[in-house]
Design a protein around this motif. Structure first.
Motif, PDB file in Angstrom:
ATOM      1  N   PRO A  57       0.803  -1.219   0.000  1.00 31.37           N
ATOM      2  CA  PRO A  57       0.000   0.000   0.000  1.00 31.37           C
ATOM      3  C   PRO A  57       0.842   1.278   0.000  1.00 31.37           C
ATOM      4  O   PRO A  57       1.987   1.286   0.468  1.00 31.37           O
ATOM      5  N   TYR A  58       0.263   2.329  -0.507  1.00 33.36           N
ATOM      6  CA  TYR A  58       0.856   3.660  -0.495  1.00 33.36           C
ATOM      7  C   TYR A  58      -0.254   4.631  -0.099  1.00 33.36           C
ATOM      8  O   TYR A  58      -1.382   4.509  -0.574  1.00 33.36           O
ATOM      9  N   TYR A  59       0.095   5.615   0.744  1.00 31.31           N
ATOM     10  CA  TYR A  59      -0.898   6.563   1.227  1.00 31.31           C
ATOM     11  C   TYR A  59      -0.391   7.985   1.114  1.00 31.31           C
ATOM     12  O   TYR A  59       0.797   8.263   1.319  1.00 31.31           O
ATOM     13  N   THR A  60      -1.298   8.899   0.862  1.00 27.80           N
ATOM     14  CA  THR A  60      -0.946  10.284   0.999  1.00 27.80           C
ATOM     15  C   THR A  60      -0.850  10.601   2.491  1.00 27.80           C
ATOM     16  O   THR A  60      -1.504   9.942   3.322  1.00 27.80           O
ATOM     17  N   ASP A  61      -0.034  11.586   2.849  1.00 20.85           N
ATOM     18  CA  ASP A  61       0.258  11.829   4.265  1.00 20.85           C
ATOM     19  C   ASP A  61      -0.989  12.108   5.092  1.00 20.85           C
ATOM     20  O   ASP A  61      -1.073  11.703   6.256  1.00 20.85           O
ATOM     21  N   SER A  62      -1.959  12.789   4.518  1.00 22.60           N
ATOM     22  CA  SER A  62      -3.123  13.218   5.302  1.00 22.60           C
ATOM     23  C   SER A  62      -4.022  12.065   5.753  1.00 22.60           C
ATOM     24  O   SER A  62      -4.861  12.250   6.629  1.00 22.60           O
ATOM     25  N   VAL A  63      -3.859  10.885   5.174  1.00 27.93           N
ATOM     26  CA  VAL A  63      -4.723   9.764   5.555  1.00 27.93           C
ATOM     27  C   VAL A  63      -3.958   8.631   6.227  1.00 27.93           C
ATOM     28  O   VAL A  63      -4.570   7.647   6.662  1.00 27.93           O
ATOM     29  N   LYS A  64      -2.661   8.763   6.327  1.00 34.06           N
ATOM     30  CA  LYS A  64      -1.858   7.710   6.961  1.00 34.06           C
ATOM     31  C   LYS A  64      -2.313   7.489   8.405  1.00 34.06           C
ATOM     32  O   LYS A  64      -2.518   8.447   9.151  1.00 34.06           O
ATOM     33  N   GLY A  65      -2.472   6.232   8.769  1.00 33.29           N
ATOM     34  CA  GLY A  65      -2.930   5.901  10.110  1.00 33.29           C
ATOM     35  C   GLY A  65      -4.433   5.917  10.277  1.00 33.29           C
ATOM     36  O   GLY A  65      -4.944   5.477  11.319  1.00 33.29           O
ATOM     37  N   ARG A  66      -5.155   6.427   9.288  1.00 34.97           N
ATOM     38  CA  ARG A  66      -6.624   6.491   9.384  1.00 34.97           C
ATOM     39  C   ARG A  66      -7.295   5.628   8.310  1.00 34.97           C
ATOM     40  O   ARG A  66      -8.354   5.066   8.542  1.00 34.97           O
ATOM     41  N   PHE A  67      -6.712   5.576   7.123  1.00 33.30           N
ATOM     42  CA  PHE A  67      -7.294   4.833   6.003  1.00 33.30           C
ATOM     43  C   PHE A  67      -6.470   3.572   5.753  1.00 33.30           C
ATOM     44  O   PHE A  67      -5.247   3.574   5.921  1.00 33.30           O
ATOM     45  N   THR A  68      -7.157   2.529   5.316  1.00 34.12           N
ATOM     46  CA  THR A  68      -6.488   1.275   4.969  1.00 34.12           C
ATOM     47  C   THR A  68      -7.031   0.765   3.646  1.00 34.12           C
ATOM     48  O   THR A  68      -8.246   0.555   3.503  1.00 34.12           O
ATOM     49  N   ILE A  69      -6.136   0.586   2.692  1.00 35.00           N
ATOM     50  CA  ILE A  69      -6.523   0.048   1.391  1.00 35.00           C
ATOM     51  C   ILE A  69      -6.231  -1.448   1.375  1.00 35.00           C
ATOM     52  O   ILE A  69      -5.253  -1.920   1.976  1.00 35.00           O
ATOM     53  N   SER A  70      -7.091  -2.187   0.698  1.00 35.46           N
ATOM     54  CA  SER A  70      -6.877  -3.626   0.547  1.00 35.46           C
ATOM     55  C   SER A  70      -7.532  -4.084  -0.747  1.00 35.46           C
ATOM     56  O   SER A  70      -8.322  -3.345  -1.342  1.00 35.46           O
ATOM     57  N   ARG A  71      -7.196  -5.281  -1.153  1.00 36.96           N
ATOM     58  CA  ARG A  71      -7.777  -5.810  -2.386  1.00 36.96           C
ATOM     59  C   ARG A  71      -7.963  -7.319  -2.252  1.00 36.96           C
ATOM     60  O   ARG A  71      -7.180  -7.995  -1.589  1.00 36.96           O
ATOM     61  N   ASP A  72      -8.987  -7.819  -2.901  1.00 33.50           N
ATOM     62  CA  ASP A  72      -9.238  -9.249  -3.006  1.00 33.50           C
ATOM     63  C   ASP A  72      -9.135  -9.592  -4.486  1.00 33.50           C
ATOM     64  O   ASP A  72     -10.066  -9.325  -5.257  1.00 33.50           O
ATOM     65  N   ASN A  73      -8.006 -10.109  -4.896  1.00 33.19           N
ATOM     66  CA  ASN A  73      -7.771 -10.350  -6.313  1.00 33.19           C
ATOM     67  C   ASN A  73      -8.702 -11.418  -6.878  1.00 33.19           C
ATOM     68  O   ASN A  73      -9.077 -11.351  -8.053  1.00 33.19           O
ATOM     69  N   ALA A  74      -9.073 -12.391  -6.079  1.00 32.24           N
ATOM     70  CA  ALA A  74      -9.990 -13.424  -6.552  1.00 32.24           C
ATOM     71  C   ALA A  74     -11.369 -12.854  -6.846  1.00 32.24           C
ATOM     72  O   ALA A  74     -12.032 -13.258  -7.798  1.00 32.24           O
ATOM     73  N   LYS A  75     -11.787 -11.892  -6.041  1.00 33.17           N
ATOM     74  CA  LYS A  75     -13.099 -11.266  -6.233  1.00 33.17           C
ATOM     75  C   LYS A  75     -13.022 -10.023  -7.102  1.00 33.17           C
ATOM     76  O   LYS A  75     -14.056  -9.403  -7.389  1.00 33.17           O
ATOM     77  N   LYS A  76     -11.817  -9.644  -7.500  1.00 39.46           N
ATOM     78  CA  LYS A  76     -11.633  -8.424  -8.295  1.00 39.46           C
ATOM     79  C   LYS A  76     -12.290  -7.225  -7.597  1.00 39.46           C
ATOM     80  O   LYS A  76     -13.036  -6.453  -8.209  1.00 39.46           O
TER      81      LYS A  76
END
Length: 122
Positions: A57-76
């Motif tokens: 993951p990569y985050y812009t500074d203003s959301v670090k520690g608050r937002f979490t990105i994830s992905r499920d490749n099988a479910k696209k």
């Protein structure tokens, strides 16, 4: 053709949480980085976060520690967990697929969803 459909936006009070989803279909997702951008009224679209095909993951500074990105490749499917929301997070949030290489600029992305509105009240 690629289709990206976001869901999960809504109205939330400051300090609250929302979880956005982005469902992908068509010839997409596999091997590509995916990202979330946002656009507030009167402002340019800006990078929020991205995730590589392998899950880095990569985050812009203003959301670090608050937002979490994830992905499920099988479910696209791409996700964005947003916690400790602030009024300044209010924007339309867009899911996008990376062309390849960098993915911190809107020009780096080749397909976009139509967006989902997130409103954070104070």
């Amino acid at each position: 053709q690629v289709q990206l459909v976001e869901s999960g936006g809504g109205l939330v009070q400051a300090g609250g949480s929302l979880r956005l989803s982005c469902a992908a279909s068509g010839r997409t997702f596999t091997g590509r980085a995916m990202g979330w951008f946002r656009q507030a009224p009167g402002k340019e679209r800006e990078f929020v976060t991205a995730i590589s095909w392998g899950g880095r993951p990569y985050y812009t500074d203003s959301v670090k520690g608050r937002f979490t990105i994830s992905r499920d490749n099988a479910k696209k499917t791409l996700y964005l967990q947003m916690d400790s929301l602030k009024p300044e997070d209010t924007a339309v949030y867009y899911c996008a697929q990376g062309r390849g290489g960098s993915y911190s600029s809107p020009d780096d992305m080749d397909y976009w969803g139509k967006g989902t509105l997130v409103t954070v009240s104070s």
